[in-house]
Design a protein around this motif. Structure first.
Motif, short mmCIF file in Angstrom:
data_model
loop_
_atom_site.label_atom_id
_atom_site.label_comp_id
_atom_site.label_asym_id
_atom_site.label_seq_id
_atom_site.Cartn_x
_atom_site.Cartn_y
_atom_site.Cartn_z
N GLU A 92 -5.68 0.43 4.10
CA GLU A 92 -4.79 -0.68 3.72
C GLU A 92 -5.48 -2.03 3.85
O GLU A 92 -5.35 -2.90 2.97
CB GLU A 92 -3.53 -0.65 4.59
CG GLU A 92 -2.52 -1.73 4.24
CD GLU A 92 -1.30 -1.68 5.12
OE1 GLU A 92 -0.21 -2.05 4.65
OE2 GLU A 92 -1.43 -1.26 6.30
N PHE A 123 0.83 -1.20 0.00
CA PHE A 123 0.00 0.00 0.00
C PHE A 123 0.87 1.25 0.00
O PHE A 123 0.52 2.26 -0.61
CB PHE A 123 -0.91 -0.03 1.23
CG PHE A 123 -1.94 1.07 1.26
CD1 PHE A 123 -2.70 1.37 0.14
CD2 PHE A 123 -2.16 1.80 2.42
CE1 PHE A 123 -3.65 2.38 0.16
CE2 PHE A 123 -3.10 2.82 2.45
CZ PHE A 123 -3.85 3.10 1.32
N TYR A 154 -7.78 -1.00 0.02
CA TYR A 154 -6.64 -1.37 -0.84
C TYR A 154 -6.83 -2.76 -1.45
O TYR A 154 -6.56 -2.97 -2.64
CB TYR A 154 -5.35 -1.31 -0.03
CG TYR A 154 -4.12 -1.77 -0.76
CD1 TYR A 154 -3.71 -1.19 -1.95
CD2 TYR A 154 -3.33 -2.82 -0.23
CE1 TYR A 154 -2.57 -1.61 -2.61
CE2 TYR A 154 -2.19 -3.24 -0.88
CZ TYR A 154 -1.81 -2.64 -2.07
OH TYR A 154 -0.67 -3.07 -2.73
#
Length: 235
Positions: A185, A87, A189
């Motif tokens: 994240e 990320f 993500y």
């Protein structure tokens, strides 16, 4: 007979005056008509001038759109593949950040990345006045209850920020930024890596049109006087 001749002479004089008066009126009408014709001709020239210029504006618009499309497709597949490694690599690349922001807008959660960008910019603040103004702007836009772009934070984190906002430091938003980073994240993500936006970039395909809502105003400290913002380098 003489009287009759004089009588017709007077009639002719009257007719002559009437004709003269009619000519004066008629001449004035022609003059008025001539002015109106000039005005109409001028308006027509103006319209023709606009029509001549219009293709130039259209050409500029097309050039601008072409530039925008080129910007969207300039990412190489090799570069896009690297974004899938972590990320942090995604956010550290300008085009990666832009693609991820575009993805978040499809999920109506762009406030998270906007808050993260704002915090990154806040850390570059110089001087107490700039720190105070930027901190106040971030708090009012992202933190306080019913803020226009309120991010999802736990009560304790929000309370700590609220109590310290009158005397902020460069680390006032560190905890909140870290929590939002982790949220993106672990959640957004992973979905981004499976999205058409990312897969198209990774495979070098042209970008598909996405159904986005109206672009939200990104955070910028230019709203405040005497504040210089570096947020543009992140977009």
């Amino acid at each position: 007979m003489e009287t009759t001749l004089l009588f017709f002479s007077q009639i002719n004089m009257c007719e002559s005056k009437e004709k003269t008066f009619f000519k004066l009126i008629h001449g004035s009408g022609k003059e008025e008509t001539s002015k109106e014709a000039k005005i109409r001709a001028k308006e027509k020239r103006n319209r023709l001038s606009l029509l001549v210029q219009k293709p130039e504006f259209d050409e500029d618009t097309r050039s601008s759109r072409s530039g925008h499309l080129a910007k969207e497709t300039r990412v190489s597949p090799e570069e896009a593949v690297k974004w899938g490694e972590s990320f942090d690599k995604l956010l550290s690349h300008r085009d990666g950040l832009e693609a991820f922001t575009r993805f978040l807008k499809t999920e109506f959660s762009e406030e998270n990345i906007e808050f993260w960008i704002a915090c990154e910019d806040f850390k570059k603040s110089k001087g107490p006045q700039q720190i105070h103004l930027k901190a106040k702007a971030i708090y009012e836009k992202f933190i306080q209850t019913d803020a226009p772009k309120e991010v999802n934070l736990d009560f304790h984190t929000k309370e700590v920020i609220t109590n310290s906002i009158t005397q902020p430091t460069l680390h006032s938003f560190d905890v909140a930024q870290s929590r939002v980073y982790q949220l993106m994240e672990q959640d957004s993500y992973t979905r981004f890596l499976k999205s058409d936006i990312y897969l198209d970039l990774m495979e070098g395909r042209p970008q598909r049109p996405t159904n986005l809502r109206r672009r939200s105003r990104s955070f910028t400290c230019n709203e405040f006087q005497d504040v210089q913002s570096d947020v543009a380098i992140w977009l």
